[in-house]
Design a protein around this motif. Sequence first.
Motif, PDB file in Angstrom:
ATOM      1  N   LEU A 127      -6.927  52.999  43.737  1.00  0.00           N
ATOM      2  CA  LEU A 127      -6.626  53.213  42.320  1.00  0.00           C
ATOM      3  C   LEU A 127      -5.960  51.991  41.699  1.00  0.00           C
ATOM      4  CD1 LEU A 127      -5.342  56.895  42.441  1.00  0.00           C
ATOM      5  CD2 LEU A 127      -7.441  56.104  41.339  1.00  0.00           C
ATOM      6  N   ASP A 128      -5.064  51.350  42.445  1.00  0.00           N
ATOM      7  CA  ASP A 128      -4.384  50.151  41.937  1.00  0.00           C
ATOM      8  C   ASP A 128      -5.399  49.055  41.600  1.00  0.00           C
ATOM      9  OD1 ASP A 128      -1.925  51.329  42.186  1.00  0.00           O
ATOM     10  OD2 ASP A 128      -1.404  50.358  44.077  1.00  0.00           O
ATOM     11  N   GLU A 129      -6.374  48.870  42.469  1.00  0.00           N
ATOM     12  CA  GLU A 129      -7.402  47.840  42.234  1.00  0.00           C
ATOM     13  C   GLU A 129      -8.190  48.147  40.977  1.00  0.00           C
ATOM     14  OE1 GLU A 129      -9.803  47.690  45.715  1.00  0.00           O
ATOM     15  OE2 GLU A 129      -8.128  47.229  47.063  1.00  0.00           O
ATOM     16  N   TYR A 130      -8.623  49.381  40.825  1.00  0.00           N
ATOM     17  CA  TYR A 130      -9.404  49.782  39.657  1.00  0.00           C
ATOM     18  C   TYR A 130      -8.586  49.639  38.377  1.00  0.00           C
ATOM     19  CZ  TYR A 130     -13.037  51.848  42.680  1.00  0.00           C
ATOM     20  OH  TYR A 130     -14.038  52.052  43.587  1.00  0.00           O
ATOM     21  N   GLU A 131      -7.312  50.051  38.455  1.00  0.00           N
ATOM     22  CA  GLU A 131      -6.479  50.032  37.254  1.00  0.00           C
ATOM     23  C   GLU A 131      -6.252  48.606  36.764  1.00  0.00           C
ATOM     24  OE1 GLU A 131      -2.035  51.442  35.782  1.00  0.00           O
ATOM     25  OE2 GLU A 131      -3.006  52.517  37.408  1.00  0.00           O
ATOM     26  N   GLU A 132      -6.042  47.677  37.666  1.00  0.00           N
ATOM     27  CA  GLU A 132      -5.848  46.277  37.275  1.00  0.00           C
ATOM     28  C   GLU A 132      -7.032  45.767  36.470  1.00  0.00           C
ATOM     29  OE1 GLU A 132      -5.115  43.951  40.737  1.00  0.00           O
ATOM     30  OE2 GLU A 132      -3.224  44.965  41.231  1.00  0.00           O
ATOM     31  N   ASP A 133      -8.230  46.165  36.870  1.00  0.00           N
ATOM     32  CA  ASP A 133      -9.425  45.715  36.155  1.00  0.00           C
ATOM     33  C   ASP A 133      -9.488  46.314  34.753  1.00  0.00           C
ATOM     34  OD1 ASP A 133     -12.177  44.322  36.455  1.00  0.00           O
ATOM     35  OD2 ASP A 133     -12.667  46.293  35.654  1.00  0.00           O
ATOM     36  N   LEU A 134      -9.114  47.596  34.622  1.00  0.00           N
ATOM     37  CA  LEU A 134      -9.124  48.237  33.306  1.00  0.00           C
ATOM     38  C   LEU A 134      -8.144  47.559  32.358  1.00  0.00           C
ATOM     39  CD1 LEU A 134      -9.336  52.076  34.034  1.00  0.00           C
ATOM     40  CD2 LEU A 134     -11.175  50.420  33.743  1.00  0.00           C
ATOM     41  N   VAL A 135      -6.970  47.226  32.855  1.00  0.00           N
ATOM     42  CA  VAL A 135      -5.952  46.582  32.018  1.00  0.00           C
ATOM     43  C   VAL A 135      -6.444  45.212  31.557  1.00  0.00           C
ATOM     44  CG1 VAL A 135      -3.607  45.651  31.960  1.00  0.00           C
ATOM     45  CG2 VAL A 135      -4.047  47.872  33.042  1.00  0.00           C
ATOM     46  N   ARG A 136      -7.039  44.452  32.484  1.00  0.00           N
ATOM     47  CA  ARG A 136      -7.591  43.145  32.098  1.00  0.00           C
ATOM     48  C   ARG A 136      -8.641  43.296  31.001  1.00  0.00           C
ATOM     49  NH1 ARG A 136      -7.346  41.936  37.682  1.00  0.00           N
ATOM     50  NH2 ARG A 136      -9.492  42.684  37.958  1.00  0.00           N
ATOM     51  N   THR A 137      -9.453  44.329  31.114  1.00  0.00           N
ATOM     52  CA  THR A 137     -10.534  44.534  30.145  1.00  0.00           C
ATOM     53  C   THR A 137      -9.993  44.846  28.755  1.00  0.00           C
ATOM     54  OG1 THR A 137     -12.029  45.315  31.888  1.00  0.00           O
ATOM     55  CG2 THR A 137     -12.612  45.864  29.615  1.00  0.00           C
ATOM     56  N   TRP A 138      -9.041  45.814  28.671  1.00  0.00           N
ATOM     57  CA  TRP A 138      -8.591  46.179  27.321  1.00  0.00           C
ATOM     58  C   TRP A 138      -7.746  45.073  26.689  1.00  0.00           C
ATOM     59  CZ3 TRP A 138      -3.399  46.347  26.612  1.00  0.00           C
ATOM     60  CH2 TRP A 138      -2.554  46.899  27.567  1.00  0.00           C
ATOM     61  N   LYS A 139      -7.051  44.304  27.509  1.00  0.00           N
ATOM     62  CA  LYS A 139      -6.310  43.166  26.938  1.00  0.00           C
ATOM     63  C   LYS A 139      -7.279  42.128  26.388  1.00  0.00           C
ATOM     64  CE  LYS A 139      -1.711  43.230  28.932  1.00  0.00           C
ATOM     65  NZ  LYS A 139      -0.633  42.421  29.518  1.00  0.00           N
ATOM     66  N   ARG A 140      -8.351  41.866  27.144  1.00  0.00           N
ATOM     67  CA  ARG A 140      -9.333  40.889  26.669  1.00  0.00           C
ATOM     68  C   ARG A 140     -10.043  41.382  25.414  1.00  0.00           C
ATOM     69  NH1 ARG A 140     -11.244  37.952  24.369  1.00  0.00           N
ATOM     70  NH2 ARG A 140     -12.641  36.204  24.764  1.00  0.00           N
ATOM     71  N   LEU A 141     -10.149  42.686  25.253  1.00  0.00           N
ATOM     72  CA  LEU A 141     -10.752  43.272  24.059  1.00  0.00           C
ATOM     73  C   LEU A 141      -9.830  43.203  22.846  1.00  0.00           C
ATOM     74  CD1 LEU A 141     -12.410  46.397  25.674  1.00  0.00           C
ATOM     75  CD2 LEU A 141     -13.634  44.637  24.395  1.00  0.00           C
ATOM     76  N   GLY A 142      -8.577  42.811  23.069  1.00  0.00           N
ATOM     77  CA  GLY A 142      -7.640  42.693  21.960  1.00  0.00           C
ATOM     78  C   GLY A 142      -6.883  43.957  21.652  1.00  0.00           C
ATOM     79  N   CYS A 143      -6.884  44.920  22.572  1.00  0.00           N
ATOM     80  CA  CYS A 143      -6.169  46.173  22.334  1.00  0.00           C
ATOM     81  C   CYS A 143      -4.664  45.956  22.520  1.00  0.00           C
ATOM     82  CB  CYS A 143      -6.650  47.251  23.290  1.00  0.00           C
ATOM     83  SG  CYS A 143      -8.387  47.663  23.105  1.00  0.00           S
ATOM     84  N   LEU A 144      -3.889  46.373  21.527  1.00  0.00           N
ATOM     85  CA  LEU A 144      -2.425  46.228  21.588  1.00  0.00           C
ATOM     86  C   LEU A 144      -1.793  47.509  22.118  1.00  0.00           C
ATOM     87  CD1 LEU A 144      -1.311  44.304  18.358  1.00  0.00           C
ATOM     88  CD2 LEU A 144      -1.450  43.467  20.696  1.00  0.00           C
TER      89      LEU A 144
END
Length: 816
Positions: A127-144
């Motif tokens: 789960l930790d591995e998957y979650e790190e990827d999700l966080v990287r994605t939404w930050k790159r999308l510009g989500c605050l």
Amino acid sequence: MGARDIIPVKRWSPELEEELIRKWEEEGLYKSEVNFREDTKYVVIDTPPPYPSGKWGVAQAGHYTQIDMVARALRLLGYKVLVPFYADRNGLPAEVAVEKKYGIAAHEIAKTPEGREKFLEMVRKVLDEYEEDLVRTWKRLGCLFDYWRDGTDSPKYRRVTQATFIELWNHGLIYESYKPVTWCPRCRTTLAEAEIEFKKRKGKLYYIKFKVKETDEDIVIATTRPELLNACGAVIYNPADERYRHLKDKHAVVPLYGKVVPIMEHELAKPEFGTGLVMMCSYGDTHDVWFFREMKIEPTIVISPDGTMNENAGFLKGLKISEAREKIAEKLLNGGLITKVEELEHEVPVCWRCRTPVEFIHMKEYFMKQLEFKDKLLKVADRMIFRPREHKIRLETWINSLAMDWPISRTRFYGTELPIWKCSRCGYVILPEPGRYVRPWKEPSPVPKCPKCGAPKEEIIGETRTFDTWFDSSISVLYITRWLNDREVALKALERSLRPQGYDIIRTWLYYTILRVWLLTGKPPFKWVRITGMGLDEKGRAMHKSLGNVIYPMPYIEKYGADAFRYWAAASGRLGSDYRWSENLVKTGQLFATKLINMARFMSVFRDYSSEFRLREIDKAMIKYAVRVAKEVIKSYEELDVFEPIQKIYDLAWNVFASNYLETVKPRAYGRDSFSEDEVRGAHYTLHRVFKLILKLLSPIMPFVTDYIWRRLYSPDRSVHTEVINEEELRYEGGREELISLLIRINSAVWKFKKERNMRLSDELPAILYIPAEGKGIVDDIKVLHRVREVIAGKPEKWDVVLDEGIYLRLLSKTP
């Protein structure tokens, strides 16, 4: 300083976005500061905690960027907004992923506390591995989003889940019972109604001979489940079916087993299906469950929790269900007891996680009451604002369809544990004090001895089961409003809360949240419910890994930029409707961002005046027009929509402002022709006032390019995302905005005329241009733009060309 210095780029680039992300982090824009007790204008967004089971496709990425757009829009309107992001880390998917990855079975490895702890740690790492990827994605999308690392598997969250269970138990709203449940043999756990899907599967319809005990005649019954023969409790026919009225009150003998069961009339039998006779078994489907309960027939359960036949199935004992079906069909056929077999395609209830066909067996589970509250829950739904309104019907339909209480206990491992210990002597249930996360399978009893029979602590056994994952997820709004810490303040925050979600989980996440929060607080969980559709591929199909049509966002973000992707996310479908992937729409977003850059380069050479200017009629009309569009956009933002705003902002910025107003006033902005100095400054003022309004309105949807331009042109040290739309910007009493529509008609007509004659748009046109009388205030601007000899407002007596309704040309010399 020239445009090249202020805006050094000519086209928008994804690299510029990455610089802004670093700047936003430095400036603390990701943290949401809301004081529920003291603040009065705020919104709490119950962000859907995503399940970290792999990379996001464009559908999920688009959904979360829309949530960010709504949060930014509300801030633009002056609201403080809490929009947290944390992961939903409980439930089956991660367990299944670990089982597949390591080739293990959870039920085997987790037999002991030590083995269970080892398995939980394996799941946690995945789960930790998957979650790190999700966080990287939404930050790159510009989500605050405000990133909360305490997800649904954290002690901080799970203690809230357990506390709500204890409160509901104490109010008599949860009970334990041994009764029929929907069971997944693969996952080995009970399922709620909302966790069942129906899939079309190919099967066989077997026509089987039964004997009538009293007359020894043969009757034929069609079934897809011959392995359930010994679970047959009755044979029924429809009261209107005249073929079988002579069988009323007689008995049928079940083939192979010799079991005698009553034959009776019942509306559940469909004369058109099979032979019209139906064997009612315990249990083939929910109708069987209802029938056995209604008719008070003692059930015979022939399927074990592991999906094999038990001792009640006789010679089928130990076989898997599919194997048992084949074996009994063969035996019936050899005995001359099958008259025919038909191939058919029918809908089969399956587990929504693993797609295994479900069974209906008796299990002792914990249930939460819901059936008795259906009418009240419908009234609770009436107290919330649905966007769009039509999706409220989905919720109402689901509530009305409920047929059983909610089984909330699961025979799984990675989830919040039921906070229960039970005395092994007398069965007395012991609950801990709420507020602390407990693990009864690992921890000793919270009391030294049984309060009822006095049995010692060693004879008090901790519960090993976990909650249904929706039992966890459905208190998300209580978690983010800190209900366990301060109930008074949390109740206040519920009145300002927003639930954004897809329509696919209305019957689960939304419904269960309404049920739980209302039972706990007596209030609706939300003021607003924002429902989005499903993300589809370019062919209009839902995206699934099994179809191989999942499209991932990062390659497109790297190529076109996050703002271009966000443009697609906003423009691809109306609120509540399905939204289809389109790379062309992403390209349009990139072109729009570049257009804004070039507009900014043009305006960067002009001073932003606040006084000492004079507005011409065209300036007043442009401001009036922009203010009207801004009010419409703001109204849509208030209604939680981003589709209408992006359409209107794009049209205002590109088609109206850039292509018509800007082109028309360009000569005056540069101080050409006979315009006065204060009229030149009037053009500068209007250009900047409208452009600033466009940047603000667009900033929730395309946050990168708008912030880049804002910092370069207007405020180097202050992000556009800290700005609000004020009343002054939306107030303008002068001007006639219809002049803008007329300007667009005139420009389009003249430009078309020039293009058809292979003239450049800047070429002189030796003609008199006649325009409608209402355009009197813009004749000078039109004359300079199109380089005609004269512009006259009014219909001429003579003309050579009709360009459009009310627009004429009188040619003074031969044109190309």
